[in-house]
Design a protein around this motif. Structure first.
Motif, PDB file in Angstrom:
ATOM      1  N   GLY A  76      11.026  -3.151   5.528  1.00 25.13           N
ATOM      2  CA  GLY A  76      11.274  -1.969   6.361  1.00 25.13           C
ATOM      3  C   GLY A  76      10.776  -0.712   5.674  1.00 25.13           C
ATOM      4  O   GLY A  76      10.296  -0.732   4.548  1.00 25.13           O
ATOM      5  N   PHE A  77      10.891   0.433   6.367  1.00 28.17           N
ATOM      6  CA  PHE A  77      10.428   1.684   5.802  1.00 28.17           C
ATOM      7  C   PHE A  77      11.172   2.843   6.437  1.00 28.17           C
ATOM      8  O   PHE A  77      11.840   2.710   7.444  1.00 28.17           O
ATOM      9  N   SER A  78      11.009   4.022   5.830  1.00 28.86           N
ATOM     10  CA  SER A  78      11.545   5.261   6.388  1.00 28.86           C
ATOM     11  C   SER A  78      10.386   6.191   6.720  1.00 28.86           C
ATOM     12  O   SER A  78       9.248   5.920   6.358  1.00 28.86           O
ATOM     13  N   LYS A  79      10.702   7.294   7.423  1.00 31.62           N
ATOM     14  CA  LYS A  79       9.659   8.250   7.811  1.00 31.62           C
ATOM     15  C   LYS A  79       8.900   8.766   6.601  1.00 31.62           C
ATOM     16  O   LYS A  79       7.688   8.813   6.576  1.00 31.62           O
ATOM     17  N   ILE A  80       9.627   9.194   5.576  1.00 30.66           N
ATOM     18  CA  ILE A  80       9.013   9.675   4.345  1.00 30.66           C
ATOM     19  C   ILE A  80       9.266   8.649   3.251  1.00 30.66           C
ATOM     20  O   ILE A  80      10.361   8.557   2.708  1.00 30.66           O
ATOM     21  N   ASP A  81       8.257   7.851   2.971  1.00 31.35           N
ATOM     22  CA  ASP A  81       8.367   6.795   1.966  1.00 31.35           C
ATOM     23  C   ASP A  81       7.830   7.349   0.648  1.00 31.35           C
ATOM     24  O   ASP A  81       6.654   7.214   0.328  1.00 31.35           O
ATOM     25  N   ARG A  82       8.694   8.023  -0.107  1.00 29.81           N
ATOM     26  CA  ARG A  82       8.273   8.721  -1.317  1.00 29.81           C
ATOM     27  C   ARG A  82       7.668   7.780  -2.348  1.00 29.81           C
ATOM     28  O   ARG A  82       6.639   8.053  -2.957  1.00 29.81           O
ATOM     29  N   GLU A  83       8.334   6.660  -2.569  1.00 33.50           N
ATOM     30  CA  GLU A  83       7.885   5.724  -3.596  1.00 33.50           C
ATOM     31  C   GLU A  83       6.480   5.199  -3.294  1.00 33.50           C
ATOM     32  O   GLU A  83       5.623   5.130  -4.178  1.00 33.50           O
ATOM     33  N   SER A  84       6.238   4.853  -2.024  1.00 34.25           N
ATOM     34  CA  SER A  84       4.925   4.319  -1.655  1.00 34.25           C
ATOM     35  C   SER A  84       3.838   5.373  -1.785  1.00 34.25           C
ATOM     36  O   SER A  84       2.719   5.084  -2.225  1.00 34.25           O
ATOM     37  N   VAL A  85       4.153   6.615  -1.379  1.00 31.16           N
ATOM     38  CA  VAL A  85       3.168   7.693  -1.484  1.00 31.16           C
ATOM     39  C   VAL A  85       2.819   7.958  -2.943  1.00 31.16           C
ATOM     40  O   VAL A  85       1.642   8.132  -3.303  1.00 31.16           O
ATOM     41  N   GLU A  86       3.814   7.986  -3.800  1.00 29.11           N
ATOM     42  CA  GLU A  86       3.553   8.184  -5.232  1.00 29.11           C
ATOM     43  C   GLU A  86       2.679   7.060  -5.781  1.00 29.11           C
ATOM     44  O   GLU A  86       1.793   7.300  -6.611  1.00 29.11           O
ATOM     45  N   SER A  87       2.913   5.851  -5.311  1.00 31.74           N
ATOM     46  CA  SER A  87       2.088   4.717  -5.755  1.00 31.74           C
ATOM     47  C   SER A  87       0.655   4.850  -5.244  1.00 31.74           C
ATOM     48  O   SER A  87      -0.310   4.553  -5.963  1.00 31.74           O
ATOM     49  N   LEU A  88       0.490   5.304  -3.990  1.00 31.98           N
ATOM     50  CA  LEU A  88      -0.845   5.495  -3.423  1.00 31.98           C
ATOM     51  C   LEU A  88      -1.628   6.560  -4.179  1.00 31.98           C
ATOM     52  O   LEU A  88      -2.846   6.442  -4.366  1.00 31.98           O
ATOM     53  N   LEU A  89      -0.953   7.612  -4.606  1.00 34.88           N
ATOM     54  CA  LEU A  89      -1.629   8.668  -5.352  1.00 34.88           C
ATOM     55  C   LEU A  89      -2.106   8.174  -6.709  1.00 34.88           C
ATOM     56  O   LEU A  89      -3.111   8.650  -7.239  1.00 34.88           O
ATOM     57  N   GLU A 140      -5.249   3.845  -5.101  1.00 39.73           N
ATOM     58  CA  GLU A 140      -5.527   3.732  -3.672  1.00 39.73           C
ATOM     59  C   GLU A 140      -5.499   2.284  -3.186  1.00 39.73           C
ATOM     60  O   GLU A 140      -5.454   2.028  -1.982  1.00 39.73           O
ATOM     61  N   ASN A 141      -5.557   1.325  -4.105  1.00 42.42           N
ATOM     62  CA  ASN A 141      -5.487  -0.087  -3.718  1.00 42.42           C
ATOM     63  C   ASN A 141      -4.047  -0.600  -3.631  1.00 42.42           C
ATOM     64  O   ASN A 141      -3.820  -1.787  -3.411  1.00 42.42           O
ATOM     65  N   TRP A 142      -3.071   0.274  -3.820  1.00 39.48           N
ATOM     66  CA  TRP A 142      -1.673  -0.142  -3.708  1.00 39.48           C
ATOM     67  C   TRP A 142      -1.444  -0.781  -2.342  1.00 39.48           C
ATOM     68  O   TRP A 142      -1.977  -0.320  -1.329  1.00 39.48           O
ATOM     69  N   PRO A 143      -0.677  -1.880  -2.266  1.00 36.56           N
ATOM     70  CA  PRO A 143       0.166  -2.497  -3.301  1.00 36.56           C
ATOM     71  C   PRO A 143      -0.490  -3.653  -4.052  1.00 36.56           C
ATOM     72  O   PRO A 143       0.203  -4.387  -4.755  1.00 36.56           O
ATOM     73  N   LEU A 144      -1.809  -3.840  -3.893  1.00 40.45           N
ATOM     74  CA  LEU A 144      -2.473  -4.911  -4.638  1.00 40.45           C
ATOM     75  C   LEU A 144      -2.518  -4.567  -6.123  1.00 40.45           C
ATOM     76  O   LEU A 144      -2.657  -3.410  -6.503  1.00 40.45           O
ATOM     77  N   THR A 145      -2.431  -5.597  -6.943  1.00 40.94           N
ATOM     78  CA  THR A 145      -2.448  -5.407  -8.394  1.00 40.94           C
ATOM     79  C   THR A 145      -3.616  -6.192  -8.986  1.00 40.94           C
ATOM     80  O   THR A 145      -4.388  -6.842  -8.259  1.00 40.94           O
ATOM     81  N   LEU A 146      -3.744  -6.138 -10.293  1.00 40.23           N
ATOM     82  CA  LEU A 146      -4.854  -6.822 -10.955  1.00 40.23           C
ATOM     83  C   LEU A 146      -4.830  -8.327 -10.721  1.00 40.23           C
ATOM     84  O   LEU A 146      -5.871  -8.977 -10.699  1.00 40.23           O
ATOM     85  N   LYS A 147      -3.664  -8.894 -10.546  1.00 37.21           N
ATOM     86  CA  LYS A 147      -3.595 -10.351 -10.356  1.00 37.21           C
ATOM     87  C   LYS A 147      -4.203 -10.777  -9.023  1.00 37.21           C
ATOM     88  O   LYS A 147      -4.543 -11.950  -8.834  1.00 37.21           O
ATOM     89  N   VAL A 205      -1.459  -4.048   2.582  1.00 35.23           N
ATOM     90  CA  VAL A 205      -2.343  -5.071   2.019  1.00 35.23           C
ATOM     91  C   VAL A 205      -3.484  -5.367   2.988  1.00 35.23           C
ATOM     92  O   VAL A 205      -4.657  -5.444   2.597  1.00 35.23           O
ATOM     93  N   ALA A 206      -3.155  -5.531   4.269  1.00 32.84           N
ATOM     94  CA  ALA A 206      -4.188  -5.806   5.268  1.00 32.84           C
ATOM     95  C   ALA A 206      -5.194  -4.659   5.342  1.00 32.84           C
ATOM     96  O   ALA A 206      -6.412  -4.888   5.416  1.00 32.84           O
TER      97      ALA A 206
END
Length: 489
Positions: free
Chosen positions: A27-40, A43-50, A94-95
């Motif tokens: 699920g998510f909220s209107k302002i997803d702070r954690e995800s935005v910080e990760s995107l900054l 830009e490939n978030w949430p994919l990782t090196l693995k 991811v998609a």
């Protein structure tokens, strides 16, 4: 050969393996702070090196097997829509990240034709969602598509341009929403969310403006694009507080995050339209309407400040300043009936010696043209003084000009165009000619008719001169008769 690099049987498991790590719907909220910080940060978030190896193998496979692109496009669309339906930020992201990888590797017009419909469908769904992360993913994916060689380096992208231009309205609404959200306030994370989306919206507008000017398809959606972008640029030039604050905070955010400067790119795309006369006419008409509505020409000081600011911006982005003032001067004849005071102030500014130095026009004929239109406008008693002063200034430009056949012919052409365009009656024409004669400019204008009732093409064999096109003289005669309003064809 390609199948030996990445076997088909194994390929089918690659994307499935990637999505397995994100199958827990959160699920998510209107302002997803954690995800935005990760995107900054990435830009490939949430994919990782693995996941890098699986992504690379998937993209390599479709790169060398174009017949698999439609299948992969459908699969990624299904995954993205599943995540949207379940309201899962990571799963959907991811998609979208995988879509970006496909766009980067398979970006010719033919290759993109295999999957672009599926990707644009996902973008449309993301734009109407209620997540700031989804909004960012939608606009960033669209920006990536617009940066590909088929749009930037050649004209093959014209076959897809109308499809991507159709998002103008949705992106405009998105930018307005986030602008309001940023004005309401909130913590720094909320403001960063708004700035991230707005920055990508501005970039998207800039790319679309460049492509619209490049392809020149004159699509209805281009009006929405020009209207919104001109509002943004004018808000800065007119020192609008809300607009200036938006641009300042956006620049601070982009500098802090080392992101591309979006507003300068949008401004350049818009004002570079002044490098070509036809596009300059379109933009000038739009800017004039907006400036009149804002009362920008109510005083000479305000008018000068705004137009000199606009001039500086156009010059800095490679536009031609003369196109700005020439198109403004052409449009003035229609402004007197809309707002006499602002139109008179504008004409006075345009006929100043500094502005005339930019223009390659016959000043006396242009002044005479403005005099005719201004004189014929009905005005209230309180506006008579302002009109009279402007008429005297214009008269000074043409009344004392040299008297020669060429000059008189130009004046007669201006008079004829005015009379036909405004449907001037006999009494009004006589009054105008009499006033001009009293002021020392006798034009000797007379209506005439060739008394021709029919024109017919001659047999081409009647022409003996091999250097003349058989129909050329007849066509010229027809055009002349149509211009004079005499005879039928």
């Amino acid at each position: 050969a390609a199948s030996s690099i990445v076997p088909t049987k194994r390929y089918k498991t690659y994307t499935a393996a990637i999505f397995e790590d994100f199958s827990q719907l959160s699920g998510f909220s209107k302002i997803d702070r954690e995800s935005v910080e990760s995107l900054l940060r990435d830009e490939n978030w949430p994919l990782t090196l693995k996941h890098a190896s699986l992504v690379k193998k998937t993209v390599e496979y479709v790169k060398f097997n174009h017949d698999k692109l439609p299948k992969l496009g459908r699969k990624l669309r299904a995954r993205a829509l599943k995540g949207l339906h379940k309201k899962d930020t990571k799963y959907t992201s991811v998609a979208v990240v995988l879509m970006k990888k496909v766009v980067e590797e398979t970006n010719s017009a033919v290759q993109m034709n295999y999957y672009i419909e599926y990707f644009l469908e996902v973008i449309a769904q993301l734009l109407v969602s209620h997540s700031n992360v989804f909004h960012y993913q939608a606009v960033s994916l669209l920006n990536l598509i617009l940066r590909q060689p088929l749009f930037v380096e050649n004209n093959s992208g014209v076959i897809h341009f109308q499809k991507v231009l159709g998002f103008c309205g949705a992106i405009k609404a998105l930018e307005i929403d986030y602008h309001i959200l940023g004005q309401i306030g909130g913590d720094s994370a909320s403001k960063d969310c708004s700035a991230l989306v707005i920055s990508n919206c501005f970039l998207c507008f800039g790319y679309l403006l460049k492509l619209a000017n490049k392809f020149k398809l004159n699509l209805p959606e281009e009006d929405v694009l020009l209207d919104f972008c001109s509002d943004l640029v004018l808000s800065k030039i007119m020192a609008d507080d809300a607009g200036k604050e938006l641009i300042r905070s956006l620049e601070d955010f982009e500098n802090r995050q080392s992101l591309p400067r979006s507003y300068p790119m949008l401004s350049e795309s818009l004002l570079s339209l002044f490098s070509e006369v036809n596009s300059a006419k379109t933009l000038s008409g739009l800017l004039l309407d907006k400036l009149l509505k804002k009362g920008a020409f109510c005083s000479g000081e305000l008018l000068q400040s705004i137009l000199l600011g606009l001039e500086k911006e156009i010059e800095s982005f490679g536009g031609t300043i003369s196109y700005l003032y020439e198109t403004f001067m052409e449009a003035c004849t229609a402004l007197y009936a809309k707002d006499l005071v602002q139109a008179c102030n504008l004409v006075t500014f345009l006929f100043s010696s500094r502005i005339l130095g930019f223009l390659d026009v016959d000043v006396e004929s242009k002044a005479f043209e403005q005099w005719l239109y201004l004189r014929s406008v009905e005005v209230e008693e309180e506006d008579q003084g302002g009109r009279g002063s402007t008429l005297k200034d214009l008269e000074a430009r043409f009344a004392r000009s040299e008297r020669g056949e060429r000059r008189m012919l130009r004046f007669l052409c201006v008079l004829e165009n005015w009379a036909m365009g405004e449907d001037v009656g006999d009494e009004s024409m006589k009054s105008t000619l009499k006033e001009l004669e009293e002021r020392g400019l006798a034009l000797g204008y007379k209506e005439c008719s060739l008394s021709v009732s029919r024109v017919a093409l001659k047999d081409p064999t009647d022409y003996k001169d091999p250097n003349i096109c058989p129909y050329e003289s007849q066509i010229m005669l027809e055009e002349m008769l149509l211009a004079l309003g005499s005879g039928t064809i």
